[in-house]
Design an enzyme around this catalytic site. Structure first.
Site, PDB file in Angstrom:
ATOM      1  N   CYS A   2       6.825 -45.067 -39.887  1.00  0.00           N
ATOM      2  CA  CYS A   2       7.840 -46.034 -39.499  1.00  0.00           C
ATOM      3  C   CYS A   2       7.464 -46.616 -38.140  1.00  0.00           C
ATOM      4  CB  CYS A   2       9.245 -45.458 -39.401  1.00  0.00           C
ATOM      5  SG  CYS A   2       9.890 -44.842 -40.947  1.00  0.00           S
ATOM      6  N   ARG A  27       2.145 -48.409 -40.183  1.00  0.00           N
ATOM      7  CA  ARG A  27       2.922 -47.165 -40.131  1.00  0.00           C
ATOM      8  C   ARG A  27       3.828 -46.979 -41.350  1.00  0.00           C
ATOM      9  NH1 ARG A  27       4.648 -44.781 -35.287  1.00  0.00           N
ATOM     10  NH2 ARG A  27       3.000 -44.951 -33.766  1.00  0.00           N
ATOM     11  N   TRP A  75       8.475 -46.139 -43.679  1.00  0.00           N
ATOM     12  CA  TRP A  75       7.782 -45.253 -44.614  1.00  0.00           C
ATOM     13  C   TRP A  75       8.842 -44.255 -45.049  1.00  0.00           C
ATOM     14  CZ3 TRP A  75       6.529 -40.048 -45.228  1.00  0.00           C
ATOM     15  CH2 TRP A  75       5.538 -39.787 -46.181  1.00  0.00           C
ATOM     16  N   ASN A  99      12.322 -43.852 -35.941  1.00  0.00           N
ATOM     17  CA  ASN A  99      11.086 -43.265 -36.476  1.00  0.00           C
ATOM     18  C   ASN A  99      11.196 -41.768 -36.273  1.00  0.00           C
ATOM     19  OD1 ASN A  99       8.436 -42.472 -37.055  1.00  0.00           O
ATOM     20  ND2 ASN A  99       7.710 -43.027 -35.014  1.00  0.00           N
ATOM     21  N   GLY A 100      11.030 -40.983 -37.347  1.00  0.00           N
ATOM     22  CA  GLY A 100      11.132 -39.521 -37.223  1.00  0.00           C
ATOM     23  C   GLY A 100      12.067 -38.970 -38.292  1.00  0.00           C
ATOM     24  N   GLU A 480     -15.160 -36.414 -48.005  1.00  0.00           N
ATOM     25  CA  GLU A 480     -14.686 -37.677 -47.423  1.00  0.00           C
ATOM     26  C   GLU A 480     -14.837 -38.825 -48.424  1.00  0.00           C
ATOM     27  OE1 GLU A 480     -12.872 -38.439 -45.130  1.00  0.00           O
ATOM     28  OE2 GLU A 480     -13.310 -40.459 -44.452  1.00  0.00           O
ATOM     29  N   LYS A 484     -11.616 -40.981 -49.574  1.00  0.00           N
ATOM     30  CA  LYS A 484     -11.541 -42.445 -49.381  1.00  0.00           C
ATOM     31  C   LYS A 484     -11.292 -43.132 -50.715  1.00  0.00           C
ATOM     32  CE  LYS A 484     -11.033 -42.815 -45.911  1.00  0.00           C
ATOM     33  NZ  LYS A 484     -11.246 -41.976 -44.750  1.00  0.00           N
ATOM     34  N   GLU A 487      -7.756 -42.531 -52.085  1.00  0.00           N
ATOM     35  CA  GLU A 487      -6.755 -43.087 -51.191  1.00  0.00           C
ATOM     36  C   GLU A 487      -6.554 -44.595 -51.375  1.00  0.00           C
ATOM     37  OE1 GLU A 487      -8.272 -42.498 -47.269  1.00  0.00           O
ATOM     38  OE2 GLU A 487      -6.325 -42.713 -46.341  1.00  0.00           O
ATOM     39  N   HIS A 503     -19.452 -23.337 -61.239  1.00  0.00           N
ATOM     40  CA  HIS A 503     -18.376 -22.339 -61.240  1.00  0.00           C
ATOM     41  C   HIS A 503     -17.057 -22.936 -61.717  1.00  0.00           C
ATOM     42  CE1 HIS A 503     -21.072 -19.519 -59.369  1.00  0.00           C
ATOM     43  NE2 HIS A 503     -21.425 -20.466 -58.525  1.00  0.00           N
ATOM     44  N   LYS A 603      -0.208 -44.840 -41.702  1.00  0.00           N
ATOM     45  CA  LYS A 603      -1.308 -44.499 -40.816  1.00  0.00           C
ATOM     46  C   LYS A 603      -1.002 -43.291 -39.944  1.00  0.00           C
ATOM     47  CE  LYS A 603      -5.218 -45.549 -38.743  1.00  0.00           C
ATOM     48  NZ  LYS A 603      -6.397 -45.123 -39.511  1.00  0.00           N
TER      49      LYS A 603
HETATM   50  C1  F6R Z   1      -7.594 -40.815 -44.439  1.00  0.00           C
HETATM   51  C2  F6R Z   1      -6.698 -40.763 -43.306  1.00  0.00           C
HETATM   52  C3  F6R Z   1      -5.835 -39.569 -43.135  1.00  0.00           C
HETATM   53  C4  F6R Z   1      -5.812 -39.147 -41.652  1.00  0.00           C
HETATM   54  C5  F6R Z   1      -4.814 -38.003 -41.456  1.00  0.00           C
HETATM   55  C6  F6R Z   1      -4.813 -37.498 -40.020  1.00  0.00           C
HETATM   56  O1  F6R Z   1      -8.323 -41.993 -44.464  1.00  0.00           O
HETATM   57  O2  F6R Z   1      -6.660 -41.666 -42.519  1.00  0.00           O
HETATM   58  O3  F6R Z   1      -6.245 -38.524 -43.950  1.00  0.00           O
HETATM   59  O4  F6R Z   1      -7.100 -38.763 -41.292  1.00  0.00           O
HETATM   60  O5  F6R Z   1      -3.530 -38.443 -41.783  1.00  0.00           O
HETATM   61  O6  F6R Z   1      -4.421 -38.501 -39.127  1.00  0.00           O
HETATM   62  P1  F6R Z   1      -4.723 -38.364 -37.588  1.00  0.00           P
HETATM   63  O7  F6R Z   1      -6.200 -38.359 -37.413  1.00  0.00           O
HETATM   64  O8  F6R Z   1      -4.067 -39.538 -36.958  1.00  0.00           O
HETATM   65  O9  F6R Z   1      -4.123 -37.057 -37.135  1.00  0.00           O
END
Ligand code: F6R
Length: 608
Positions: A2, A27, A75, A99-100, A480, A484, A487, A503, A603
């Site tokens: 948010c 956000r 969010w 926010n929270g 990773e 990606k 996601e 396995h 984010k």
């Molecule tokens: C994936 C991604 C998330 C963040 C995770 C941690 O692309 O962006 O998995 O890496 O939410 O976020 P931070 O680094 O801000 O603690």
């Protein structure tokens, strides 16, 4: 999660609120809304479900006037993404954005219901507006009403209040969620971060834990958690427009992928001594000779950076490393023996689980260290040592350049530790640093394979499931790559250590399930190639991502091959982040997905 914003402007507030929300949309984008107080003192609001563009459209038909206002991009946590649940929430003469999470909202709701006060939404936030409105009804001033309301709230919040009849007043409060106050010329602003306020002002004051700010156009009066008037430093935050705009790219993610040679160059120049002989990370007071264990904790992509770092610290510095997911670590009551340094990684520096894990380690670990991208963030401020990763603003929800900056900072730290612990001599360190310095050039070459990746990504996008395999230091990169891809393209993907395939996961292999194998020329290449053969023997199509040296022996039988420049083994994990990022990006594009704002994500994950 948010984003919140507040404006006490010279001109109409609505366009400024929408502009600021645009910068906060990373956000959350389940709904958006604004409220304003017009020149007659009337409080009114507009809310729309979905992305900000829906609110902008609504405002064309139903404009809001007034120079004072608040805004929100959501969010969803409590209650679905509906108009009723969208912020600002309003009760009587007050509107609020939040926010929270208000953890005791059910108890507060029940208490209000006993007085015949019912909520219209399913949100935790609405009780804040209802409580404040009740206090106003009882004859309190806005500031008294907010203060009395805040005393009742448990949980985490950044809040901004707007009041009917008060065209020159905002009240903001922070506990657990970041909040910035912006100072203009006869104008004042509030935002979840400095990026939101960048078009309006670069003069920013960050509120601290428990602060409340009473804001008029003349300035802000800030009170701490005990109600004492306090001065908080105002700083100039220079946010280069090019770094926060798309700079001609179609998506922030594309721009941030392309920026990697430059930002990695920034990290290397900042953290390698000018004569190239030593690492100059800001690690004052940390001596790796006195450490017997390093505990690395993070979430998501940052957690994967920790997994990659384990290989470097253990192999080169001979330092045992334990890696943990923050949401597990914080509740496991893990013993932290003497001699442990606990290190927390977070792009945003505000991730709730990582922050809680840091707080758990305080007083137990010899030292707490953080790797963060936002130097003013809670995690940076609360750790003993904070090392900025210098990636610059990362806007796309999928993390790319922050990941490679985390990796590069970790690589430098591991070399520094190796040197301090006597595992690496002067010449050895200089040689590894010289290898790291090749990274920006290698990355530029890697970016040039984008056309080839676009082609294979189109085919990959037709799959329902994709496996990613890697061995040794390529294993975290396989994780990773899978993260990606799922996601942003919503294709189901899993990353495995190549040796683990037989396995269990090998049962998934069939001709419709592609496997992406990350196999540069390294000490484990032959083993990885054997695992790749096992996949192909069962009809599984393999996309091999390799280098020119390994390609000769490895590529036979692969469905497709991407060839990167040959790179020293130490830096390979950083380089191989690029093709997996580009693969996910182009697969998502081929499927027509919203790359920068994937569904259900945000984010900055400031809730558990
Ligand atoms: C994936 C991604 C998330 C963040 C995770 C941690 O692309 O962006 O998995 O890496 O939410 O976020 P931070 O680094 O801000 O603690």
């Amino acid at each position: 999660m948010c984003g919140i914003v507040g404006v006490l402007g010279d001109h109409e507030a609505a366009p400024l609120l929408v502009e600021a929300l645009k910068r906060l949309e990373y956000r959350g984008y389940d709904s958006a809304g604004i409220a304003t107080v017009n020149e007659a003192g009337r409080l009114d609001r507009r809310r729309a479900v979905g992305k900000l563009v829906n609110l902008s459209d609504l405002l064309v038909h139903e404009p809001l006037s007034g120079r004072a206002g608040i805004g929100h991009t959501r969010w969803a946590t409590h209650g679905a993404a509906t108009r009723e649940n969208a912020h600002p929430h309003r009760a009587g003469r007050v509107a609020v954005v939040h926010n929270g999470i208000i953890e005791n909202f059910r108890a507060l709701r029940a208490e209000l219901a006993e007085d015949g006060i019912e909520a219209d939404s399913e949100t935790d936030t609405e009780v804040v507006a209802l409580l404040a409105a009740r206090h106003l009804e009882q004859g309190m001033t806005p500031d008294e009403a907010v203060t009395a309301t805040l005393e009742r709230l448990e949980g985490a919040f950044a809040l901004c209040f707007l009041f009917e009849g008060e065209g020159d007043l905002l009240i903001a409060a922070r506990k657990g969620s970041p909040l910035a106050i912006g100072h203009g010329e006869g104008e004042m602003f509030v935002g979840s971060d400095a990026i939101a306020l960048a078009p309006m002002t670069e003069r920013i004051t960050y509120l601290e834990e428990g602060d409340r700010a009473v804001i008029s156009r003349a300035g802000a009066q800030i009170f701490d958690a005990d109600g004492r008037r306090v001065n908080r430093e105002m700083r100039e935050v220079r946010l280069d427009a090019a770094r926060i705009g798309k700079a001609g790219y179609r998506h922030f993610m594309a721009k941030e992928i392309a920026e990697q040679p430059a930002v990695i160059g920034d990290v290397l120049s900042a953290y390698i001594a000018s004569d190239g002989s030593a690492v100059s990370l800001p690690l004052e007071g940390l001596d790796f000779r006195n450490i017997s264990r390093l505990t690395l904790v993070a979430c998501g992509t940052a957690h994967i950076a920790c997994l990659a770092a384990k290989y470097w610290f253990e192999r080169y510095a001979r330092l045992p490393v334990e890696v943990d997911i923050a949401s597990e670590f914080r509740y496991r009551e893990a013993p932290i023996p003497p001699g442990t340094v606990a290190l927390f990684v977070s792009q945003s520096g505000e991730t709730a689980d990582t922050l809680a894990a840091l707080r758990y380690a305080q007083g137990k670990a010899d030292k707490t260290v953080s790797l963060v991208n936002v130097p003013e963030s809670s995690i940076a401020r609360e750790s003993d040592i904070a090392v900025p990763i210098l990636a610059g603003a990362e806007i796309s929800v999928a993390s790319t350049k922050a990941f490679t900056c985390q990796l590069t900072t970790f690589a430098l730290m591991a070399l520094h530790a190796a040197r301090q612990r006597g595992e690496l001599d002067r010449a050895g360190l200089a040689a590894q640093l010289a290898d790291l310095r090749r990274l920006p050039g290698l990355m530029s070459h890697a970016l040039a394979i984008e056309d080839a990746l676009r082609e294979v990504a189109r085919e990959l996008a037709e799959a329902r499931d994709v496996l990613f395999l890697g061995r040794g230091q390529m294993y975290p990169l396989a994780l990773e790559g899978a993260l990606k891809l799922k996601e942003i393209s919503y294709i189901h993907a899993e990353g495995y250590p190549a040796g683990e395939l037989k396995h269990g996961p090998i049962a998934l292999i069939d001709k419709a399930t592609p496997t992406v194998v990350l196999a540069p020329h390294d000490g484990l290449l032959d083993k990885t190639v054997s695992n790749m053969q096992e996949v192909m023997a069962r009809g599984g199509p393999v996309l091999l991502i390799t280098d020119s040296r390994a390609a000769e022996s490895a590529a036979e039988g692969a469905w497709a091959q991407i060839t990167l420049p040959e790179a020293p083994e130490f830096v390979q994990p950083i380089l191989y982040a690029l093709p997996v990022q580009m693969l996910a990006y182009h697969a998502a594009l081929a499927l027509g997905k919203d790359v920068d704002q994937p569904r259900n994500l945000a984010k900055s994950v400031t809730v558990e």
